[in-house]
Design a protein around this motif. Sequence first.
Motif, PDB file in Angstrom:
ATOM      1  N   PRO A 142       0.784  -1.235   0.000  1.00  0.00           N
ATOM      2  CA  PRO A 142       0.000   0.000   0.000  1.00  0.00           C
ATOM      3  C   PRO A 142       0.818   1.289   0.000  1.00  0.00           C
ATOM      4  N   HIS A 143       1.837   1.407   0.865  1.00  0.00           N
ATOM      5  CA  HIS A 143       2.555   2.670   0.908  1.00  0.00           C
ATOM      6  C   HIS A 143       3.421   2.871  -0.327  1.00  0.00           C
ATOM      7  N   LEU A 144       3.761   1.819  -1.009  1.00  0.00           N
ATOM      8  CA  LEU A 144       4.495   1.954  -2.255  1.00  0.00           C
ATOM      9  C   LEU A 144       3.598   2.622  -3.310  1.00  0.00           C
ATOM     10  N   LEU A 145       2.325   2.265  -3.270  1.00  0.00           N
ATOM     11  CA  LEU A 145       1.394   2.817  -4.244  1.00  0.00           C
ATOM     12  C   LEU A 145       1.094   4.290  -3.984  1.00  0.00           C
ATOM     13  N   SER A 146       1.333   4.749  -2.760  1.00  0.00           N
ATOM     14  CA  SER A 146       1.036   6.147  -2.439  1.00  0.00           C
ATOM     15  C   SER A 146       2.204   7.072  -2.754  1.00  0.00           C
ATOM     16  N   ASP A 147       3.231   6.579  -3.403  1.00  0.00           N
ATOM     17  CA  ASP A 147       4.384   7.371  -3.848  1.00  0.00           C
ATOM     18  C   ASP A 147       5.290   7.847  -2.721  1.00  0.00           C
ATOM     19  N   GLU A 148       5.074   7.375  -1.503  1.00  0.00           N
ATOM     20  CA  GLU A 148       5.883   7.866  -0.390  1.00  0.00           C
ATOM     21  C   GLU A 148       7.241   7.197  -0.299  1.00  0.00           C
ATOM     22  N   ALA A 149       7.357   5.973  -0.800  1.00  0.00           N
ATOM     23  CA  ALA A 149       8.586   5.236  -0.538  1.00  0.00           C
ATOM     24  C   ALA A 149       9.114   4.482  -1.753  1.00  0.00           C
ATOM     25  N   SER A 150       8.724   4.876  -2.942  1.00  0.00           N
ATOM     26  CA  SER A 150       9.141   4.105  -4.115  1.00  0.00           C
ATOM     27  C   SER A 150      10.657   4.080  -4.281  1.00  0.00           C
ATOM     28  N   CYS A 151      11.331   5.174  -3.937  1.00  0.00           N
ATOM     29  CA  CYS A 151      12.798   5.187  -4.071  1.00  0.00           C
ATOM     30  C   CYS A 151      13.439   4.212  -3.093  1.00  0.00           C
ATOM     31  N   TYR A 152      12.845   4.044  -1.901  1.00  0.00           N
ATOM     32  CA  TYR A 152      13.380   3.072  -0.950  1.00  0.00           C
ATOM     33  C   TYR A 152      13.273   1.664  -1.523  1.00  0.00           C
ATOM     34  N   TYR A 153      12.139   1.356  -2.121  1.00  0.00           N
ATOM     35  CA  TYR A 153      11.953   0.017  -2.664  1.00  0.00           C
ATOM     36  C   TYR A 153      12.891  -0.240  -3.834  1.00  0.00           C
ATOM     37  N   HIS A 154      13.194   0.769  -4.595  1.00  0.00           N
ATOM     38  CA  HIS A 154      14.180   0.622  -5.665  1.00  0.00           C
ATOM     39  C   HIS A 154      15.521   0.232  -5.057  1.00  0.00           C
ATOM     40  N   GLY A 155      15.906   0.895  -3.978  1.00  0.00           N
ATOM     41  CA  GLY A 155      17.152   0.569  -3.289  1.00  0.00           C
ATOM     42  C   GLY A 155      17.137  -0.828  -2.695  1.00  0.00           C
ATOM     43  N   TYR A 156      15.989  -1.240  -2.120  1.00  0.00           N
ATOM     44  CA  TYR A 156      15.878  -2.580  -1.550  1.00  0.00           C
ATOM     45  C   TYR A 156      16.053  -3.640  -2.627  1.00  0.00           C
ATOM     46  N   VAL A 157      15.462  -3.411  -3.787  1.00  0.00           N
ATOM     47  CA  VAL A 157      15.568  -4.382  -4.886  1.00  0.00           C
ATOM     48  C   VAL A 157      17.016  -4.469  -5.374  1.00  0.00           C
ATOM     49  N   LEU A 158      17.683  -3.330  -5.541  1.00  0.00           N
ATOM     50  CA  LEU A 158      19.086  -3.356  -5.953  1.00  0.00           C
ATOM     51  C   LEU A 158      19.938  -4.092  -4.914  1.00  0.00           C
ATOM     52  N   ALA A 159      19.685  -3.829  -3.633  1.00  0.00           N
ATOM     53  CA  ALA A 159      20.449  -4.495  -2.575  1.00  0.00           C
ATOM     54  C   ALA A 159      20.203  -6.000  -2.597  1.00  0.00           C
ATOM     55  N   GLU A 160      18.962  -6.395  -2.767  1.00  0.00           N
ATOM     56  CA  GLU A 160      18.634  -7.829  -2.820  1.00  0.00           C
ATOM     57  C   GLU A 160      19.304  -8.496  -4.019  1.00  0.00           C
ATOM     58  N   MET A 161      19.326  -7.811  -5.139  1.00  0.00           N
ATOM     59  CA  MET A 161      20.023  -8.338  -6.316  1.00  0.00           C
ATOM     60  C   MET A 161      21.506  -8.522  -6.012  1.00  0.00           C
ATOM     61  N   GLY A 162      22.093  -7.532  -5.343  1.00  0.00           N
ATOM     62  CA  GLY A 162      23.502  -7.615  -4.983  1.00  0.00           C
ATOM     63  C   GLY A 162      23.797  -8.760  -4.027  1.00  0.00           C
ATOM     64  N   VAL A 163      22.899  -8.976  -3.063  1.00  0.00           N
ATOM     65  CA  VAL A 163      23.068 -10.073  -2.103  1.00  0.00           C
ATOM     66  C   VAL A 163      23.081 -11.408  -2.834  1.00  0.00           C
TER      67      VAL A 163
END
Length: 137
Positions: free
Chosen positions: A15-36
């Motif tokens: 839900p909070h991703l859809l409200s535009d409040e944290a999309s940049c954080y999720y981009h970072g989380y995905v990059l970090a997970e890919m790196g892991v």
Amino acid sequence: DIQGGLSSRPLLSVPHLLSDEASCYYHGYVLAEMGVHQTREFFTKRDGYIVDNPDIGPTLTSAYWKPGNSEPFLSLVEKCTGTPLTGDAWIAELKRDVDELLVEEKEAYEKARTEYEASTPATDVDLDMRIRIVDGD
């Protein structure tokens, strides 16, 4: 097939991703997970194992921790693993059959436990330390 079963929410719905409040954080989380996943795949291919591997720490220290913020994240991953950051390792993990993965993980656990028990010294290890637990004021 969805691992873990059906859900009352659509897959990947946050839900909070859809409200535009944290999309940049999720981009970072995905990059970090890919790196892991890419880093874990690199160590597994290079050394055959990760847990209790004395070569992991020095590699992580020189590749990730020493440069810190002096180099971009994508550069750190590439210098450590030898390949540019991709989602391939993560996708390969997600495609694995859960039942086969559980069998494989249990076998690896039992093998490591048996090897540890065979190599454990019969005497206690003296850590030359003192622990003090204080509760309250």
